[in-house]
Each structure stands twice: as C-alpha cells, then as structure tokens.
Design a protein around this motif. Structure first.
Motif, short mmCIF file in Angstrom:
data_model
loop_
_atom_site.label_atom_id
_atom_site.label_comp_id
_atom_site.label_asym_id
_atom_site.label_seq_id
_atom_site.Cartn_x
_atom_site.Cartn_y
_atom_site.Cartn_z
N ALA A 55 -2.05 7.87 -51.08
CA ALA A 55 -2.77 8.06 -52.34
C ALA A 55 -3.46 9.42 -52.38
O ALA A 55 -3.45 10.10 -53.41
N ALA A 56 -4.04 9.82 -51.26
CA ALA A 56 -4.68 11.14 -51.21
C ALA A 56 -3.64 12.25 -51.38
O ALA A 56 -3.88 13.24 -52.08
N GLY A 57 -2.50 12.09 -50.73
CA GLY A 57 -1.43 13.08 -50.87
C GLY A 57 -0.88 13.17 -52.28
O GLY A 57 -0.64 14.26 -52.80
N LEU A 58 -0.69 12.01 -52.91
CA LEU A 58 -0.20 12.01 -54.29
C LEU A 58 -1.22 12.65 -55.23
O LEU A 58 -0.86 13.39 -56.16
N GLY A 59 -2.48 12.34 -55.02
CA GLY A 59 -3.52 12.94 -55.86
C GLY A 59 -3.56 14.45 -55.73
O GLY A 59 -3.68 15.17 -56.74
N ASN A 60 -3.44 14.95 -54.51
CA ASN A 60 -3.43 16.41 -54.31
C ASN A 60 -2.18 17.04 -54.92
O ASN A 60 -2.25 18.14 -55.48
N ALA A 61 -1.04 16.36 -54.82
CA ALA A 61 0.19 16.91 -55.40
C ALA A 61 0.09 17.01 -56.91
O ALA A 61 0.44 18.03 -57.51
N ILE A 62 -0.41 15.95 -57.53
CA ILE A 62 -0.53 15.96 -59.00
C ILE A 62 -1.55 17.00 -59.45
O ILE A 62 -1.33 17.72 -60.44
N ARG A 63 -2.65 17.11 -58.71
CA ARG A 63 -3.66 18.11 -59.06
C ARG A 63 -3.08 19.52 -58.97
O ARG A 63 -3.27 20.36 -59.86
N LEU A 66 -0.64 20.15 -61.92
CA LEU A 66 -1.35 20.35 -63.18
C LEU A 66 -2.05 21.70 -63.23
O LEU A 66 -2.07 22.36 -64.27
N GLU A 67 -2.60 22.14 -62.11
CA GLU A 67 -3.21 23.47 -62.07
C GLU A 67 -2.15 24.55 -62.25
O GLU A 67 -2.37 25.55 -62.94
N GLY A 68 -0.99 24.36 -61.61
CA GLY A 68 0.09 25.33 -61.76
C GLY A 68 0.62 25.40 -63.18
O GLY A 68 0.92 26.47 -63.70
N MET A 69 0.73 24.24 -63.82
CA MET A 69 1.19 24.22 -65.21
C MET A 69 0.16 24.83 -66.15
O MET A 69 0.51 25.44 -67.16
N ALA A 70 -1.12 24.68 -65.82
CA ALA A 70 -2.16 25.28 -66.67
C ALA A 70 -2.14 26.80 -66.54
O ALA A 70 -2.41 27.51 -67.51
N ARG A 71 -1.81 27.31 -65.37
CA ARG A 71 -1.77 28.76 -65.17
C ARG A 71 -0.51 29.39 -65.74
O ARG A 71 -0.53 30.50 -66.24
N ASN A 72 0.62 28.67 -65.59
CA ASN A 72 1.89 29.21 -66.06
C ASN A 72 2.71 28.08 -66.68
O ASN A 72 3.48 27.42 -65.99
N PRO A 73 2.56 27.85 -67.98
CA PRO A 73 3.25 26.73 -68.62
C PRO A 73 4.77 26.82 -68.58
O PRO A 73 5.45 25.81 -68.68
N MET A 75 6.62 27.39 -66.09
CA MET A 75 7.13 26.84 -64.83
C MET A 75 7.00 25.32 -64.77
O MET A 75 7.23 24.71 -63.73
N GLY A 76 6.62 24.69 -65.88
CA GLY A 76 6.35 23.25 -65.88
C GLY A 76 7.51 22.40 -65.41
O GLY A 76 7.33 21.47 -64.63
N GLY A 77 8.71 22.69 -65.87
CA GLY A 77 9.88 21.89 -65.49
C GLY A 77 10.17 21.95 -64.00
O GLY A 77 10.43 20.92 -63.35
N LYS A 78 10.14 23.16 -63.42
CA LYS A 78 10.39 23.31 -62.00
C LYS A 78 9.30 22.65 -61.16
O LYS A 78 9.57 22.04 -60.13
N LEU A 79 8.06 22.81 -61.62
CA LEU A 79 6.96 22.19 -60.88
C LEU A 79 7.05 20.67 -60.91
O LEU A 79 6.79 20.01 -59.90
N LEU A 80 7.40 20.11 -62.05
CA LEU A 80 7.52 18.66 -62.14
C LEU A 80 8.65 18.13 -61.26
O LEU A 80 8.50 17.09 -60.61
N THR A 81 9.78 18.84 -61.24
CA THR A 81 10.89 18.41 -60.39
C THR A 81 10.48 18.41 -58.92
O THR A 81 10.73 17.44 -58.20
N THR A 82 9.84 19.48 -58.49
CA THR A 82 9.38 19.56 -57.11
C THR A 82 8.34 18.49 -56.81
O THR A 82 8.33 17.90 -55.74
#
Length: 117
Positions: A55-63, A66-73, A75-82
């Motif tokens: 749960a801690a790992g999943l929370g950090n991954a999602i955070r 979301l931070e990466g998508m906020a900085r560079n929208p 890259m959203g598709g690649k970030l979500l796939t990863t």
C-alpha cells in the motif's frame, strides 16, 4: 512501538518455552497447538507487513505519477503505462507474501522438524 515489539517477543518466548516443556511429556497436542498458533500469528504478521508495504509503494507510485503529470501533461500516457506496470509488480509481491503465509499454515512443512521425527 517498542512496547508492542517487546510484548510480541515475550509472547513468542513463552510459546516456545511451553512447546519445549510439553514436548517431552507425551502431550504433543498442546505443543502442536502452541506451535501452530505461533505459525498462524507469524503468517498474519507477514501478510500484514506485505500488504502495508504494498500500500505504501502504491501510494508513492501514484503520487509520483500525478506530480509528473502536473509538471508535464504531455507525458501522461507514458507515465500511466509505466505506473500500471509498476503497480502490477507491487501487487505481485504482496501476493507472494500471501502465498508464503498460506504455505506455512496449510502444508505442515514444519511437522517433521518440530516433532523430531
């Protein structure tokens, strides 16, 4: 936290002392009950730790995604796939913990070593 770990350690030591004390009297039933009770508690703690870590790992991954998508929208598709690949790997590790706990509880792999046969 130190208080709880001390109490758990004392309970584990008492269970071990009881199982050693009753093992030689021919009352294997009590010794087996104490031993398998300890195995069940250990399996519960193991799967709890695996689930908490997952749960801690999943929370950090999602955070992070979301931070990466906020900085560079863009890259959203690649970030979500990863992120989904990483989430699958994290959940696999949690399921491995569950599998090991189930093996410890239900297979009886400790019978021969515990009873000295």
């Amino acid at each position: 936290m130190k208080k709880y770990s001390t109490v758990f350690l004392m309970l584990f030591m008492v269970a071990g002392a009881l199982s050693a004390a009753f093992a030689g009297d021919g009352s294997d039933m009590l010794a087996k009950a104490v031993f398998y009770g300890g195995v069940a508690i250990g399996a519960g703690v193991a799967i709890g730790a695996a689930a908490g870590g997952g749960a801690a790992g999943l929370g950090n991954a999602i955070r992070g995604v979301l931070e990466g998508m906020a900085r560079n929208p863009n890259m959203g598709g690649k970030l979500l796939t990863t992120m989904f690949i990483g989430m699958a790997l994290i959940e696999t590790f949690v399921l491995y913990g569950l599998l090991i706990a189930i093996i410890f509880i239900f297979t009886g792999i400790f019978d021969a070593k515990f009873l000295g046969h």
